[in-house]
Design an enzyme around this catalytic site. Structure first.
Site, PDB file in Angstrom:
ATOM      1  N   ARG A 180       0.832  -1.203   0.000  1.00 30.87           N
ATOM      2  CA  ARG A 180       0.000   0.000   0.000  1.00 30.87           C
ATOM      3  C   ARG A 180       0.866   1.253   0.000  1.00 30.87           C
ATOM      4  O   ARG A 180       0.566   2.232  -0.683  1.00 30.87           O
ATOM      5  CB  ARG A 180      -0.938  -0.011   1.211  1.00 30.87           C
ATOM      6  CG  ARG A 180      -1.990  -1.107   1.158  1.00 30.87           C
ATOM      7  CD  ARG A 180      -2.658  -1.314   2.504  1.00 30.87           C
ATOM      8  NE  ARG A 180      -3.381  -0.117   2.943  1.00 30.87           N
ATOM      9  CZ  ARG A 180      -3.904   0.026   4.157  1.00 30.87           C
ATOM     10  NH1 ARG A 180      -3.759  -0.937   5.056  1.00 30.87           N
ATOM     11  NH2 ARG A 180      -4.554   1.123   4.478  1.00 30.87           N
ATOM     12  N   CYS A 239      -0.954   5.778   9.502  1.00 34.80           N
ATOM     13  CA  CYS A 239      -1.270   4.441   8.999  1.00 34.80           C
ATOM     14  C   CYS A 239      -2.485   4.566   8.095  1.00 34.80           C
ATOM     15  O   CYS A 239      -2.666   5.576   7.419  1.00 34.80           O
ATOM     16  CB  CYS A 239      -1.518   3.467  10.147  1.00 34.80           C
ATOM     17  SG  CYS A 239      -2.911   3.920  11.210  1.00 34.80           S
TER      18      CYS A 239
END
Length: 283
Positions: A180, A239
């Site tokens: 990601r 995050c």
């Protein structure tokens, strides 16, 4: 000689204190759909004796438009009091695998005024693996007063994050997986671009523990060094939605780094906007 984080406690340490006055255990389990685990169902099926359940989707600012955003101190304090937890208690938080969602609640409690807060090494899975006792009933803890002392300087807003990205005044540590981060894997939430903030370093959340046990202080220091994080400089953690960023925060605090903040909106906010800078590939 290796040393464990001063914020991480063993199952034996917890077992010796269960039922003691002023001692509270919090099940902070929360999962992504990919985990295929139901936190509430697992709590009902068996939790540590006396543990209360902290719902990260409910004890949140539901007006923010973002998932499980940090709630107002007054609301947080009221919910803690309802759960029978005071800011002066000794509090142990845990989740299923050991270090996924529990550090987020550890962080929340600390920035809201509690000081004696720890995370259970090995989590619920480790507790079960050692055939330790479980309860299925919800404990009836008497309500308490939680007096908040919110440390807002430990939370980074979107506006502050934009300034950090532009100025480089703080290092950025991103807890998402490498796929990601590098934009070779899509984000799990629809409508988000992939990649990372300019200047960010990747420290995947899962790399801080092994078999549910948090790594030693020496191993944590080596991880930060390898990722290019200078522990003598300020750090902001991020995050996907503000949960696993707290794992990096826990690691930073464990090695004695105190000048750190957490970007609460994280990639859910940054990646969903069309006016934010994003880069792809390795850092």
């Amino acid at each position: 000689m290796s040393s464990k984080s001063r914020f991480v406690v063993s199952p034996d340490w917890v077992a010796e204190r269960l039922g003691s006055p002023g001692f509270a255990v919090v099940d902070a389990s929360w999962y992504l759909p990919a985990h295929q685990r139901d936190a509430k169902a697992e709590y009902a099926a068996g939790h540590l004796p006396g543990a209360v359940f902290f719902d990260q989707d409910e004890i949140a600012d539901k007006e923010s438009g973002l998932p499980h955003t940090l709630p107002a101190p007054e609301f947080f304090a009221a919910e803690m009091g309802r759960l029978g937890i005071g800011e002066g208690d000794t509090i142990v938080v845990y989740d299923g695998p050991g270090f996924f969602a529990a550090p987020r609640v550890w962080w929340m409690l600390r920035i809201m005024g509690a000081e004696d807060v720890y995370a259970l090494d090995g989590g619920l899975d480790g507790w079960k693996a050692e055939s330790r006792p479980l309860e299925t009933e919800t404990p009836a803890r008497p309500a308490k007063t939680f007096i908040p002392a919110f440390r807002d300087e430990r939370v980074t807003s979107f506006e502050a994050m934009r300034d950090i990205v532009g100025s480089g005044k703080r290092q950025i540590a991103d807890a998402r997986g490498a796929g990601r981060f590098e934009a070779v894997e899509p984000e799990p939430r629809p409508g988000m671009r992939s990649g990372h903030m300019p200047g960010a370093r990747n420290l995947p959340a899962g790399s801080f523990s092994k078999d549910g046990k948090f790594k030693t202080v020496e191993e944590l220091r080596a991880m930060f060094d390898e990722a290019g994080i200078d522990l003598d400089r300020p750090v902001v953690t991020s995050c996907g939605s503000g949960v696993t960023a707290a794992i990096i925060t826990l690691a930073l605090e464990s090695v004695g780094h105190a000048d750190n903040t957490l970007y609460d909106g994280s990639w859910s906010e940054w990646g969903s906007r069309d006016d934010t800078a994003i880069v792809t590939g390795k850092a």
